[in-house]
Design an enzyme around this catalytic site. Sequence first.
Site, PDB file in Angstrom:
ATOM      1  N   HIS A 106       0.527  -1.512  -0.011  1.00  0.00           N
ATOM      2  CA  HIS A 106       0.272  -0.252  -0.235  1.00  0.00           C
ATOM      3  C   HIS A 106       1.067   1.342  -0.338  1.00  0.00           C
ATOM      4  O   HIS A 106       0.881   2.282  -0.663  1.00  0.00           O
ATOM      5  CB  HIS A 106      -0.962   0.364   1.509  1.00  0.00           C
ATOM      6  N   GLY A 138      -3.646  -1.548  -7.021  1.00  0.00           N
ATOM      7  CA  GLY A 138      -2.667  -2.724  -6.819  1.00  0.00           C
ATOM      8  C   GLY A 138      -2.794  -4.047  -8.172  1.00  0.00           C
ATOM      9  O   GLY A 138      -4.188  -4.062  -8.030  1.00  0.00           O
TER      10      GLY A 138
END
Length: 282
Positions: free
Chosen positions: A35, A147
Amino acid sequence: MTPVVARTRAELRAALADAGRVAFVPTMGALHDGHARLMRHARPLGDTLVVSIFVNPTQFGPGEDLEAYPRTLDADLRVCAREGVDVVFAPDVAEVYPGGTDGAVTVDPGPLGRVLEGAARPTHFRGVLTVVATLFALVRPDVAVFGEKDFQQLALIRRMVRDLALDVDVVGHPIVREAGGLALSSRNTYLSADEHAEALALSRALAAGADQGVVGRDAVLKAARDVLDAAPGVDVDYLVVTDPFLGDVDDRFEGEARILVAARVGTTRLLDNQPVVLRKGP
Ligand code: PAF
């Protein structure tokens, strides 16, 4: 710098009053280095960087880990502060779903939402797309970064943005891996030390498969399957090679493709994927 924490829609609107160009990283919290890398990538893409932290109940199926999902807000805020996040949107469920989740209007992911992850988790992508569309409406980002680990999710979000004409630039970020190769995931915390060691077979299998790209799809699948078959603790759900948009490819296919794997290690379901170029020499 400490980010502004907005708990409500009104606080979010106030925090974004003079936001300029907004870059956005949606998360479910339990933030890890993967993250942090999304935030680092997003930081220069906007004047204001917003991160949402919301464990979205509608993307969990019955019997999944909604209750057990790690909730680590204080640690998450420290990660956000370190990465120069301006605003953290951390709403509760009623703030995101004011009419409740039963009988609500939702986003239908279409056929792509029913294969691979969607076959195992039939309501998952409806929940993901519904919350992402809602967060886009609340945050109004110019650009949003996701992602590539959840590759099907990323493909579906791109489709949603195109098909519903949402004015957001969707950017994918390559998978971030531990030194041993395991793709970073908030669910890795569920793995015991032995399971963690067994889980390394996933990235090893993808690497072995990618090495066979020049031979073709079938060789890629065989090389990856051989590695997974030699890993007794890994229970494979699917191992596939697709085109970059998750379309089927056959053994004659040439060009950019993707190898995707989902497997259960102990009780933890893990995903991984890797790009591969098929049948084209260096
Ligand atoms: O990838 C995730 O963490 C979640 O699926 C997302 C995109 C934040 C939606 O809840």
